[in-house]
Scaffold this motif. Structure first.
Motif, PDB file in Angstrom:
ATOM      1  N   HIS A  95       0.825  -1.202   0.000  1.00 20.74           N
ATOM      2  CA  HIS A  95       0.000   0.000   0.000  1.00 20.74           C
ATOM      3  C   HIS A  95       0.866   1.262   0.000  1.00 20.74           C
ATOM      4  O   HIS A  95       0.629   2.192  -0.776  1.00 20.74           O
ATOM      5  N   TRP A 120      -1.499   8.093  -1.926  1.00 22.47           N
ATOM      6  CA  TRP A 120      -2.586   8.723  -1.197  1.00 22.47           C
ATOM      7  C   TRP A 120      -2.036   9.935  -0.465  1.00 22.47           C
ATOM      8  O   TRP A 120      -0.872   9.943  -0.072  1.00 22.47           O
ATOM      9  N   PRO A 121      -2.858  10.934  -0.223  1.00 25.87           N
ATOM     10  CA  PRO A 121      -2.388  12.036   0.626  1.00 25.87           C
ATOM     11  C   PRO A 121      -2.050  11.505   2.029  1.00 25.87           C
ATOM     12  O   PRO A 121      -2.655  10.551   2.505  1.00 25.87           O
ATOM     13  N   GLN A 170      -2.687  12.591   4.911  1.00 25.04           N
ATOM     14  CA  GLN A 170      -3.811  12.608   5.841  1.00 25.04           C
ATOM     15  C   GLN A 170      -4.682  11.362   5.687  1.00 25.04           C
ATOM     16  O   GLN A 170      -5.198  10.826   6.665  1.00 25.04           O
ATOM     17  N   VAL A 171      -4.843  10.893   4.457  1.00 27.34           N
ATOM     18  CA  VAL A 171      -5.639   9.694   4.206  1.00 27.34           C
ATOM     19  C   VAL A 171      -4.892   8.461   4.725  1.00 27.34           C
ATOM     20  O   VAL A 171      -5.475   7.610   5.402  1.00 27.34           O
ATOM     21  N   ASP A 172      -3.593   8.384   4.432  1.00 31.13           N
ATOM     22  CA  ASP A 172      -2.801   7.248   4.891  1.00 31.13           C
ATOM     23  C   ASP A 172      -2.694   7.186   6.412  1.00 31.13           C
ATOM     24  O   ASP A 172      -2.602   6.116   6.986  1.00 31.13           O
ATOM     25  N   ARG A 173      -2.714   8.337   7.068  1.00 33.08           N
ATOM     26  CA  ARG A 173      -2.637   8.355   8.530  1.00 33.08           C
ATOM     27  C   ARG A 173      -3.894   7.744   9.148  1.00 33.08           C
ATOM     28  O   ARG A 173      -3.897   7.379  10.315  1.00 33.08           O
ATOM     29  N   PHE A 174      -4.961   7.624   8.373  1.00 31.97           N
ATOM     30  CA  PHE A 174      -6.148   6.900   8.825  1.00 31.97           C
ATOM     31  C   PHE A 174      -6.168   5.472   8.271  1.00 31.97           C
ATOM     32  O   PHE A 174      -6.406   4.522   9.003  1.00 31.97           O
ATOM     33  N   LEU A 175      -5.934   5.331   6.959  1.00 26.32           N
ATOM     34  CA  LEU A 175      -6.064   4.028   6.305  1.00 26.32           C
ATOM     35  C   LEU A 175      -5.089   2.983   6.836  1.00 26.32           C
ATOM     36  O   LEU A 175      -5.473   1.831   7.053  1.00 26.32           O
TER      37      LEU A 175
END
Length: 165
Positions: free
Chosen positions: A36, A42-43, A45-50
């Protein structure tokens, strides 16, 4: 009814099975996370969640396989009154909750008790895995608020080597 030797043999087999499942599962989870992070742009911010969410879900799946393994054993051996009760008992033991409203047959109590120790160790392993890998991918030396080794104790000999005359 199982003898103590039978229970210990069954427990050893189940611990071996769950450790193998855990090792393979965490290895697959590392590879999926690496895939991944290296293949998808991915931005942040998105990766820090995903990424953490994906790791947590993956860890839940791994533990689920292990819990279902014990539940299947109890059900197939006739140690519990049906699959739902076997799963309920396994969840209680593995999570160390220790349900008291349903009891396993006397010849399975040691297996159930050792499942609790097994679950405790595997949950600890998962916790260490999760935090180690999140720290590795979310923190750099520059971004961490504390200096590395600031209060490390290297002993008198190591300190003398680092002191300049």
């Amino acid at each position: 009814m199982n003898s103590l030797a039978d229970e210990l043999l069954i427990s050893t087999g189940m611990v071996t099975f769950t450790v193998a499942v855990h090792l393979v599962g965490l290895s697959v989870l590392i590879q999926l996370t690496r895939l991944h992070l290296t293949r998808f742009a991915w931005p942040v911010q998105v990766d820090r969640f995903l990424v953490p969410a994906g790791m947590v879900l993956g860890i839940f799946v791994i533990h689920g396989v292990e819990i279902w393994g014990y539940a299947a054993l109890y059900d197939l051996a006739g140690a519990a009154q049906g699959l739902e009760e076997a799963l309920y008992l396994s969840l209680g033991a593995y999570s160390t909750t220790g349900w008291v409203d349903v009891h396993l047959l006397p010849g399975w109590r040691v297996v159930l008790s050792l499942e609790a120790i097994n679950g405790l160790l595997l949950v600890g392993w998962s916790t260490a895995f999760f935090f180690q890998n999140l720290t590795r991918i979310m923190v750099t030396e520059e971004s961490h608020p504390l200096p590395e080794g600031a209060i490390a104790h290297d002993g008198p000999a190591a300190r003398r080597k680092n002191v300049r005359p």
